[in-house]
Design an enzyme around this catalytic site. Structure first.
Site, mmCIF file in Angstrom:
data_model
loop_
_atom_site.group_PDB
_atom_site.id
_atom_site.type_symbol
_atom_site.label_atom_id
_atom_site.label_comp_id
_atom_site.label_asym_id
_atom_site.label_seq_id
_atom_site.Cartn_x
_atom_site.Cartn_y
_atom_site.Cartn_z
ATOM 1 N N HIS A 214 5.754 -119.064 -56.503
ATOM 2 C CA HIS A 214 4.434 -119.189 -57.104
ATOM 3 C C HIS A 214 4.459 -119.440 -58.612
ATOM 4 C CE1 HIS A 214 0.228 -119.552 -56.511
ATOM 5 N NE2 HIS A 214 0.081 -118.969 -57.669
ATOM 6 N N TYR A 218 3.066 -122.510 -61.820
ATOM 7 C CA TYR A 218 2.570 -122.367 -63.193
ATOM 8 C C TYR A 218 3.557 -122.924 -64.211
ATOM 9 C CZ TYR A 218 -1.462 -120.154 -61.409
ATOM 10 O OH TYR A 218 -2.637 -119.958 -60.739
ATOM 11 N N HIS A 365 -4.060 -128.774 -49.736
ATOM 12 C CA HIS A 365 -4.242 -127.967 -50.940
ATOM 13 C C HIS A 365 -3.244 -128.346 -52.025
ATOM 14 C CE1 HIS A 365 -4.871 -124.619 -53.624
ATOM 15 N NE2 HIS A 365 -3.637 -124.221 -53.456
ATOM 16 N N PHE A 366 -1.949 -128.398 -51.696
ATOM 17 C CA PHE A 366 -1.036 -128.647 -52.816
ATOM 18 C C PHE A 366 -0.930 -130.121 -53.179
ATOM 19 C CE2 PHE A 366 2.614 -130.000 -50.538
ATOM 20 C CZ PHE A 366 2.890 -129.135 -49.510
ATOM 21 N N HIS A 367 -1.550 -130.989 -52.373
ATOM 22 C CA HIS A 367 -1.634 -132.373 -52.852
ATOM 23 C C HIS A 367 -2.803 -132.582 -53.814
ATOM 24 C CE1 HIS A 367 1.501 -133.285 -49.911
ATOM 25 N NE2 HIS A 367 1.712 -134.362 -50.634
ATOM 26 N N ARG A 428 1.358 -127.888 -40.180
ATOM 27 C CA ARG A 428 1.924 -128.717 -41.238
ATOM 28 C C ARG A 428 3.314 -129.199 -40.828
ATOM 29 N NH1 ARG A 428 3.386 -124.557 -46.153
ATOM 30 N NH2 ARG A 428 4.346 -126.364 -47.108
ATOM 31 N N ARG A 429 3.795 -130.252 -41.473
ATOM 32 C CA ARG A 429 5.172 -130.713 -41.334
ATOM 33 C C ARG A 429 5.520 -131.114 -39.905
ATOM 34 N NH1 ARG A 429 8.013 -125.861 -44.825
ATOM 35 N NH2 ARG A 429 7.886 -126.931 -46.792
#
Lengths: 537, 159
Positions: A214, A218, A365-367, A428-429
């Site tokens: 995580h 950041y 989300h992370f795209h 996913r994946r």
């Protein structure tokens, strides 16, 4: 090539190359999930490309870009890079490590995805290569700290330039985060992949992975924020709204972004509900600095619009330089982060997490977060950096203007459809969204929309590569423009609470210890069995 | 620290919003026991075949009407498959893995947990709608990961 900025430019060059290869793979992945046939499509190719896409985008592209940005800022804001020899050594070490890991991936020996959860077992060189990249980044951190200390000796009592304040927070955060990764990879996975130990505990490895996983986010985001705070208002023609609050934001990110890892492990056994709740509290707390950032940066842009003569409530938005490739990239990155940030708040809510954990929703989300907020900021910043680093004029300006909008459009298709498909249960994946043929695919159309998005994204990436390559090789030579940073409305003239890095570092370490010590030791106290390695690829 | 009024208001509002988000999660956790699966129990993954429960994983009914389903996830199937449970009864899933990480998600419900070798994931759900559900493995587990699909049949059961 022996300019002042050759070091920074070399890092940016590696980052762009990694981005290019990973983008091509990304398009292929989106097509495969949608069951669109193309030559050589196979399970093996899909999962190899998935591993390479993740490693190259999330680890190589980001790390090299951030290192390059750090060197450029140290040179400009501090007037020095202390330890240039070490920095070049680190560069080649990072390149060697990345190449070694990439070769084992492309040879199909390390199809473990970029999360490499054991007991999936990769080729030892995969772990060793990744370790070398991290060691290179540690040396980079040392050079950044040494440059700062050297500057500090000559400039006692004044606040460090804001851009360096942010990069220092990123460096300290990175040491804290990668400590967890080192325990997992050096302490567990390398000896295990070499056959020196027979078994590893998959859950313990996952805990250390997410200790790192995580704050990694950041580590990408802080340099992006540095660009938003210190460059964007300047390019827009305005001033930075608040210098002090920006410093507070960087310190809060340093403090709060590591003790949150269990929110990636809500669905895991072996961690008590109480500790999951504790990490949920810090997870919501770390949203706070991003809210403050949204205000400060948008207020700075409003200042820019008004300085250009805007009068009404909203018409300052139209006065902003939407045709500037850097401005457009970062502004679109910020719009994406509205969805990314609230999406993060949704993921951390227990009831929603149970619906979306490990579904295509998470990819969606992370795209928008990494794939748009971070990637667009970095590609946009490359347009800003290249003339300054190389002394060459940007080529294909029209293409550079179009590229961020194309990326945003492609991601809107891709991310939205994956969010919805994931909410409807698409895991996913997966090589094919029809799974084994039994799933009657309530997500078939959605994955087609995602594939269209993937192709648009690839076109955008090609445009970016064309601009960078043409500029690098044949851009007209010019006197390198100056690095101009945004001037605060109220500059910080004396050292304040948020400049006390020693204090905040100690506090950050204590917070991580508080978040992890008890759950890890109580897990260690259980009888645990461990797992041998598996290579189902 | 000298902070502009509007910025002060914004910061308080943001903090209040986050407090509301957290408050809801605490309330639901406290009042309705909405908690993630967080069972702590270990089991030897290399000796599952001789394990009293996971050697022959199956569906068992307890006297009070609740149901326990033991599941072993392995490359690339779930055992047992299909799983048959009654509607409107608490169903406790106990899941482990015989090899690498897998996921266990009943599509369209909030039954979703990791299968970790060496550990038992446990959670309880009640299915309201009888019918056939798809179980997916949602953690990458090798070249046939996408083929790892199971079936859950929720029967009407006794009233």
């Amino acid at each position: 090539m022996t300019g002042r900025h050759t070091l920074a430019a070399s890092h940016v060059g590696v980052a762009v190359a990694a981005f290019g290869v990973a983008s091509a793979m990304g398009a292929m992945l989106a097509l495969s999930v949608a069951d669109i046939q193309f030559p050589h499509r196979s399970e093996s190719l899909y999962y190899i490309a998935l591993t390479a896409h993740g490693v190259l985008m999330a680890l190589v592209f980001t790390t090299f870009f951030i290192m390059g940005l750090g060197y450029a800022l140290a040179q400009e804001s501090l007037g020095r890079i202390t330890g240039r020899g070490a920095a070049w050594f680190a560069f080649w070490l990072g390149v060697a490590g990345s190449v070694a890991a990439a070769v084992t991936i492309l040879r199909g020996q390390s199809t473990v995805l970029y999360t490499f959860y054991p007991p999936l077992q990769a080729h030892p060189l995969f772990y060793i290569g990744a370790t070398l990249l991290v060691v290179a980044s540690w040396i980079w951190g040392g050079v950044m700290l040494a440059s700062y200390r050297s500057w500090r000796r000559e400039n006692p009592g004044v606040p460090v330039p804001l851009s360096i304040h942010g990069m220092l927070a990123a460096v300290i955060l990175w040491y804290l985060a990668t400590a967890g990764l080192a325990v997992e990879v050096v302490g567990m996975l390398i000896p295990w992949s070499l056959g020196l130990v027979g078994k590893v505990d998959p859950l313990l490895a996952r805990i250390f992975f997410w200790w790192f996983g995580h704050p990694l986010v950041y580590f990408w985001l802080i340099p992006a924020y540095v660009l938003w705070y210190t460059v964007l208002p300047r390019v827009a023609g305005g001033k930075l709204f608040s210098d002090r609050l920006a410093r507070m934001v960087f310190i809060l990110l340093l403090l709060l972004s590591t003790p949150v890892g269990f929110h990636h492990q809500f669905a895991d056994p072996g961690i008590s509900a109480g500790w999951k709740l504790a990490h949920t509290v810090t997870t919501y707390a770390v949203l706070f600095p991003s809210f403050v950032t949204a205000f400060t940066v948008i207020a700075s842009l409003e200042v820019a619009g008004r300085m250009k003569g805007a009068k009404g409530l909203f018409n300052w938005i139209g006065r902003l330089p939407w045709g500037d490739p850097f401005f457009a990239s970062v502004a679109l990155a910020m719009i994406a982060f509205v969805f990314g940030g609230f999406g993060g708040a949704i993921n951390a809510a227990y009831a929603m997490n149970a619906m979306v954990h490990n579904t295509a929703w998470i990819q969606g989300h992370f795209h928008v977060t990494l794939g748009t907020t971070v990637a667009l900021t970095f590609t946009g910043a490359t347009y800003w950096l290249l003339p300054r680093l190389l002394g060459r004029e940007l080529r294909f300006r029209g293409l550079a203007r179009l590229q961020p909008y194309l990326w945003f459009l492609g991601m809107a298709f891709f991310s939205t459809s994956y969010h919805i498909a994931g909410f409807r249960g698409l895991p996913r994946r997966v090589f094919s969204a029809s799974l084994n043929g039994e799933a009657t695919t309530p997500w078939r159309t959605l994955t087609l929309v995602g594939a269209v998005g993937g192709v648009i994204l690839f076109l955008s990436a090609l445009s970016f590569l064309a601009v960078v390559l043409a500029t690098w090789l044949s851009g007209q030579r010019i006197a390198a423009p100056a690095f101009e940073f945004a001037v605060p409305l109220r500059p910080a003239t004396s050292l304040g609470l948020w400049d006390r890095f020693g204090l905040w570092t100690v506090l950050a370490v204590l917070l991580v210890a508080a978040a992890y010590a008890y759950p890890v030791f109580s897990l260690l106290a259980h009888p645990r069995y461990g797992s041998p390695g598996f290579r189902p690829f | 620290m000298n902070v502009e009024l509007y910025e002060r208001i914004w910061m308080w509002a943001a903090a209040a919003l986050l407090a509301v988000f957290l408050g809801v999660i605490f309330l639901m956790a406290g009042l309705h026991a909405v908690q993630p699966p967080s069972h702590i129990e270990t089991v030897d993954p290399t000796a599952l075949s001789s394990h009293p429960e996971f050697g022959n994983p199956t569906v068992t009914s307890r006297r009070d009407g609740s149901v326990v389903v033991s599941v072993v996830a392995q490359m690339f199937s779930f055992n047992p498959d299909p799983i048959e449970v009654p509607a409107n009864r608490p169903v406790t899933f106990r899941i482990t893995s015989a090899d690498i990480l897998h996921g266990f998600q009943v599509v369209g419900t909030n039954a979703n947990a990791m299968a970790v070798p060496g550990y038992v994931s446990q959670f309880t759900v009640t299915f309201r709608e009888p019918g056939q559900y798809v179980i997916t493995c949602n953690e990458y587990c090798g070249l046939l990961h996408h083929n790892m699909v199971g079936k859950l049949i929720v029967t009407k059961g006794a009233p």
